[in-house]
Design a protein around this motif. Sequence first.
Motif, short mmCIF file in Angstrom:
data_model
loop_
_atom_site.label_atom_id
_atom_site.label_comp_id
_atom_site.label_asym_id
_atom_site.label_seq_id
_atom_site.Cartn_x
_atom_site.Cartn_y
_atom_site.Cartn_z
N ALA A 199 -1.12 1.58 2.31
CA ALA A 199 -0.83 2.42 1.15
C ALA A 199 -1.06 1.65 -0.15
CB ALA A 199 0.62 2.92 1.23
N LYS A 200 -0.63 0.40 -0.16
CA LYS A 200 -0.79 -0.42 -1.36
C LYS A 200 -2.27 -0.55 -1.71
CE LYS A 200 2.12 -3.72 -1.86
NZ LYS A 200 2.89 -5.00 -1.74
N GLY A 201 -3.10 -0.69 -0.69
CA GLY A 201 -4.55 -0.78 -0.91
C GLY A 201 -5.12 0.51 -1.47
N LYS A 202 -4.42 1.61 -1.30
CA LYS A 202 -4.84 2.90 -1.83
C LYS A 202 -4.18 3.21 -3.18
CE LYS A 202 -7.19 4.20 1.91
NZ LYS A 202 -8.62 4.55 1.92
N GLY A 203 -3.45 2.22 -3.72
CA GLY A 203 -2.80 2.42 -5.01
C GLY A 203 -1.48 3.17 -4.93
N ILE A 204 -0.85 3.15 -3.76
CA ILE A 204 0.42 3.86 -3.56
C ILE A 204 1.52 2.86 -3.26
CG2 ILE A 204 1.67 5.53 -2.14
CD1 ILE A 204 -1.01 6.87 -1.55
N GLU A 205 2.63 2.97 -3.98
CA GLU A 205 3.79 2.12 -3.71
C GLU A 205 4.79 2.89 -2.85
OE1 GLU A 205 4.11 -1.10 -7.23
OE2 GLU A 205 4.96 0.87 -7.72
N MET A 206 5.62 2.13 -2.15
CA MET A 206 6.61 2.74 -1.25
C MET A 206 8.02 2.23 -1.50
SD MET A 206 5.20 3.27 2.57
CE MET A 206 3.67 4.12 2.93
#
Length: 574
Positions: free
Chosen positions: A162-169
């Motif tokens: 997700a981080k690689g896709k620009g999404i934080e969790m």
Amino acid sequence: MPNKLVWDFLPIPMQEEIETLSQTLFSSTLPWQKTIACLLLQRGIHSFKQAKEFFNPSLEQLHNPFVMKDMDRAVERILLAIKHKENILIYGDYDVDGTCSVSILYLFLSKVYPNVSTYVPDRYKEGYGISFQGIDYAVDNDVSLIITLDCGIKGHEKVQYAKGKGIEMIITDHHTPAETLPKAVAVLNPKRADCTYPYKELCGCGIGFKLIQALCKSLQLPSHTPYEFLDLVALATCADIVPITGENRVLVYFGLRQINEQPSQVMTLLLASVPPPIQVRDLVFVAAPRINAAGRMAHAQKAVDFLTQNALEEASCLEFLNHKRKGADEQITQEALEQIVSNHEEEASATVVFSKDWHKGVIGIVASRLTETYYRPTIVFTQSGDVLTASARSVKGYNLYEALCQCRDYLLQFGGHTAAAGMTLLPENYLPFKKRFQEIVAQTLPEALRKPAITLSVEMPLKEITLPFYRCLQRFAPFGPKNMTPIFLAYEVIAKNVFLMGNEGSHLRMTLTDSSLRQEFEAVGFGLGHKKSIVEKGQPFTIAYELSQNTWKGTTSLQLVIKDIMPMINMGNN
């Protein structure tokens, strides 16, 4: 013939401890006050202050949510997302805990911020936890923050993806973490080693509730705002079979109060068939299966839609799916029982059955039913694409996961814990795995665990039962794991008016007294029709029983619910 029950006692506290607590709690002498003191001590309650808090649950007993590790980070990131008008995706598991978690956070956030959506993975296409497909869905919908509920604590790879896709969790989960945590913005889990939160046994929805509490504080909303979700928190807590102690007990207590006094449309629809008052068992055995049916038979998003929209149409859909689930459950259970008999495996050390046609959504329920029938570790397999997939259930005290570890050579993957597990294997490995698993269970299952047990709390003679005692006993509720309904022991019981009832005379009804002949009680023993010969001889016998109330034609009286019957014995407190 049902399995013969083993009778066990909870540890009986020292007599001095019972005397001391009894004298502390009661100003006058009552015949049953030591029994109450004993029950409290068995629950770890040793002082007047602890007893007062136990008997008087209060929302003020809930802990400060910001004591939970990373709560400040989670709140800060959510508020930043709101400020920058980011799209937030609330992602949860497909069971009752997960869908209730998603629903309460969505219902709360959507009132203060519009750019919020929900996602529940497909049980069959994506499986448990965060999925790559779910993250891709977030990418396609321009989501920059995912909040997980009841899952994600071991999703290291997915968080990085997700981080690689620009999404934080933000991860919120109650399952036991690995030694390293996912590299998320925040990880809310009381079980993480560095978390000092005082109560460790919240379910996923309970942690979601704490997040809502924290957000309310930061947004300066009224402190009572999160309490409107207590009905769903109670449902999730009961359905997930977590301990009904401490903070959980407070949440369930007030959740049940809300359901009984001011029920939402959701709860009214879910529990329409249940007469009041609604209790824990109604949430577990009536409401929860209807919610779970969505994920088992179709898609759990239908459950979230119902919980968030209160739609009558969605309620009808859940009822239809639950009816469909019941039919599949009954059919598969019957087929599995027939398979056991045809294979001459009634006396096997463990049950392992398979059919390629069984519905994957109900094999876990079937495994539980087979365990109840034969009382031994059970695995139910079905076909799933090119592999076989299974759900497993254990008997109390036996570590199923450790047994599977000794069979891992045959498994593609497996996971679970002491009581339940899931696994996949190649079709050609089914029979070798079955043979190995049954051998391992035969070698490692102690004789003491091969029969079901009931756990008795303390001796309680019938002559000491009074209405005030029952009222005091009811203050131990809500009952559940680690705070079970007490089962009492009574000797020298005598029966009259004995008769059978139910299909094929499977249940027992009678009037009971003891040698004192001081008072009589109506009693019912479900599934105890085969014990009729013990009680109709006119000779004293021994019972394990629960105390309940029965209302008939407007009259309410105390009733004994008999759990088991034995010829006259003297077990002592061992």
